[in-house]
Design an enzyme around this catalytic site. Structure first.
Site, PDB file in Angstrom:
ATOM      1  N   GLY A  83     -15.104  10.141  15.057  1.00  0.00           N
ATOM      2  CA  GLY A  83     -16.138  11.082  14.652  1.00  0.00           C
ATOM      3  C   GLY A  83     -15.848  12.498  15.099  1.00  0.00           C
ATOM      4  CG  ASN A  84     -17.581  15.799  13.118  1.00  0.00           C
ATOM      5  OD1 ASN A  84     -16.576  16.325  12.695  1.00  0.00           O
ATOM      6  ND2 ASN A  84     -18.545  15.347  12.331  1.00  0.00           N
TER       7      ASN A  84
ATOM      8  N   GLY B 282     -17.983  11.734   3.364  1.00  0.00           N
ATOM      9  CA  GLY B 282     -17.606  11.319   4.710  1.00  0.00           C
ATOM     10  C   GLY B 282     -17.486   9.813   4.824  1.00  0.00           C
TER      11      GLY B 282
ATOM     12  CG  ASP C 270     -19.768   9.735   8.890  1.00  0.00           C
ATOM     13  OD1 ASP C 270     -19.397  10.165   7.781  1.00  0.00           O
ATOM     14  OD2 ASP C 270     -20.398  10.444   9.704  1.00  0.00           O
ATOM     15  NE  ARG C 271     -23.527  11.384   3.359  1.00  0.00           N
ATOM     16  CZ  ARG C 271     -23.645  12.117   2.258  1.00  0.00           C
ATOM     17  NH1 ARG C 271     -22.730  13.051   1.990  1.00  0.00           N
ATOM     18  NH2 ARG C 271     -24.644  11.927   1.425  1.00  0.00           N
TER      19      ARG C 271
ATOM     20  CB  THR D 244     -22.258  16.024  14.682  1.00  0.00           C
ATOM     21  OG1 THR D 244     -21.546  15.387  15.752  1.00  0.00           O
ATOM     22  CG2 THR D 244     -21.871  17.480  14.617  1.00  0.00           C
TER      23      THR D 244
ATOM     24  CB  THR E 121     -38.895  32.075  24.659  1.00  0.00           C
ATOM     25  OG1 THR E 121     -39.636  33.290  24.539  1.00  0.00           O
ATOM     26  CG2 THR E 121     -37.759  32.094  23.652  1.00  0.00           C
TER      27      THR E 121
END
Length: 247
Positions: free
Chosen positions: A9-10, A94, A96-97, A120, A176
């Site tokens: 993976g990434n 991809g 993975d998809r 990611t 914030t």
């Protein structure tokens, strides 16, 4: 038949070892040396490699010295699949998809399934009841959203993901940092809930599978029955390899 599925993976390298269809062992964050040691210890007959981050040729060459059977380098555009693929540009899809879609169709046959793969990126993909991958959507993952707010503004601080994924995030941030957390975390959850509501209106009886490193975060926020399957991509890769070997 013993197989090894390797998902590059990434941000991490994962493997899963299967005996028949049972997952014997899996690990993430693996180096090439750790993968080699696992192969030597587990002795799979066949291996499948899939990557969204780098070419798999070097990995395949290394594994050919250790594995007696097939070394399948998964290519979404050309590798035969046990499901249909209606994606218009399979060469850009991809691995993975598509592997997750194969795993979903195997786990829940003859049902429409949406896969939320939260890593990611947040990928929301559809497999219809006739066993066809139809595509879906891709948006930034949680860490990427925090990073983007810091990178593309002058003064917003970099906020990290919460260590406790089930912690409640106030809708109205009183400072914030709290406002950023609300925008990223509550916003991502609302985005996915909205996508699922649209899909459910079109596909009665819809099932939802959640995978990826941030699956725990979405598990408590989708407000509907879901199945969390951390090893969904590895399962799909295993089924692709079994299909390849059998044919």
């Amino acid at each position: 038949m013993r197989t090894l599925a390797l998902d590059i993976g990434n941000t991490a390298v994962k493997y899963g070892c299967f005996e028949a269809d049972a997952l014997l062992e899996s690990a993430t964050g693996q180096t090439p040396a750790q993968v080699r040691a696992a192969v030597q210890r587990l002795r799979p007959e066949h291996v499948i490699l899939a990557s969204v981050a780098e070419a798999t040729a070097a990995w395949a060459e290394e594994l050919r010295q250790l594995v007696p059977g097939h070394i399948l380098e998964f290519a979404p555009a050309t590798t035969p699949l046990p499901i249909g693929n209606a994606y218009a540009t399979p060469h850009t899809l991809g691995a993975d998809r598509l592997a997750a879609a194969v795993g979903a169709a195997w786990l829940l046959p003859a049902r429409p399934v949406v896969i939320i793969d939260a890593g990611t990126a947040i990928k929301c993909d559809l497999v219809t009841a006739d066993g066809v991958f139809r595509g879906g959507s891709i948006s930034p993952g949680l860490a990427m959203r925090f990073q983007a707010l810091h990178t593309f503004t002058g003064r917003l601080p970099l906020i990290t993901k919460p260590e406790n994924p089930v912690a409640t995030v106030p809708l109205t941030g009183a400072d914030t940092q709290a406002a950023i957390r609300s925008g990223v975390l509550n916003g991502a959850a609302a985005e996915v809930r909205g996508m699922l509501a649209e899909y459910e209106a079109q596909f009665p009886g819809l099932a939802v599978l959640v995978a990826g490193g941030d699956a725990g975060f979405f598990r408590t926020r989708l407000k509907r029955p879901i199945f969390v399957v951390p090893e969904l991509v590895l399962m799909g890769l295993h089924r692709i390899l079994v299909h390849h070997v059998s044919t």
